[in-house]
Scaffold this active site. Structure first.
Site, PDB file in Angstrom:
ATOM      1  CB  SER A 191      -8.122   5.804  -4.167  1.00  0.00           C
ATOM      2  OG  SER A 191      -7.630   6.519  -5.195  1.00  0.00           O
ATOM      3  CG  ASP A 212      -3.502  -0.559  -6.454  1.00  0.00           C
ATOM      4  OD1 ASP A 212      -3.341   0.229  -7.117  1.00  0.00           O
ATOM      5  OD2 ASP A 212      -3.960   0.015  -5.515  1.00  0.00           O
ATOM      6  CG  HIS A 247      -6.815   1.711  -7.198  1.00  0.00           C
ATOM      7  ND1 HIS A 247      -5.689   1.980  -6.004  1.00  0.00           N
ATOM      8  CD2 HIS A 247      -7.760   2.552  -7.463  1.00  0.00           C
ATOM      9  CE1 HIS A 247      -6.095   3.122  -5.323  1.00  0.00           C
ATOM     10  NE2 HIS A 247      -6.998   3.885  -6.256  1.00  0.00           N
TER      11      HIS A 247
END
Length: 207
Positions: A104, A154, A185
């Site tokens: 991320s 996502d 995610h």
């Protein structure tokens, strides 16, 4: 730039071993990926810095003004700082290879360092990166190995931007592998296995 530019943890290995830098996601810290890094590359020195930006108490590597809206000046600062941090450790350790793994926000800063200094990492794994801008690669990614993992649903990292990043990297010469899952995610088992496969040649070489 000092090797201590970031608060960080290190799991050492003998001199000349590979270096693996692991970069956490928003709200985590230097502990998030440390153990996973050791599992992936038992023979490597693992270095895990903590993001130096606080977003309402959540650690990040660069500032943003909204979801997917980056402070590009701060991203440039952060990428330059991270590149110097990595170089300082590389110069001190004289490793056989340099690898990166980010999730991320950690994947975003890792990708930004790769754009700025394409030869710094031999291989990089980007888990759920979001690059909402057109990268300006300072050189060529030829000979560099890159893995992208992503979720088809996502909400933070839209699949079309993942595919666009893949295209950018391929166009600049990188050897790119992409692993998808049907979720969002979150990290799922198939992408964990994809990361294991990606680093397996290096892990085998260290035995």
């Amino acid at each position: 730039m000092s090797k201590d530019a970031y608060i960080h943890k290190m799991l050492p290995s003998p001199p000349g071993s590979p270096l693996l830098f692991v970069l956490h996601g928003t709200g985590a810290d230097e502990n998030q990926l440390l153990g996973f890094g050791r599992e992936l590359l038992p023979s490597a020195t693992i270095i895990s810095p903590r993001g130096d930006v606080s977003e309402h108490g959540a650690a990040r590597f660069f500032r943003r003004t909204g979801e997917g809206v980056y402070d590009m000046n701060d991203l440039a600062r952060a990428a330059s700082k991270m590149a110097r941090f990595v170089r300082a450790h590389v110069e001190a350790a004289k490793p056989s290879a340099v690898f990166g793994l980010g999730y991320s926000n950690g994947a975003n800063i890792l990708a930004s360092v790769v754009f700025e200094e394409p030869t710094l990492f031999d291989a990089s794994a980007l888990m759920h990166p979001l690059i909402p801008f057109e990268p300006k690669v300072q050189g060529s990614l030829a000979g560099r190995h890159m893995l992208i993992t992503a979720g088809r649903r996502d909400p933070i990292c839209p699949p079309n931007l993942t595919s666009r990043l893949e295209a950018y990297l391929r166009a600049d010469g990188a050897d790119v592998t992409v692993e998808w899952h049907d979720g969002g995610h979150e990290v799922r088992p198939n992408e964990i296995e994809a990361v294991r496969r990606f680093f397996a040649p290096a892990a085998e070489g260290g035995k």
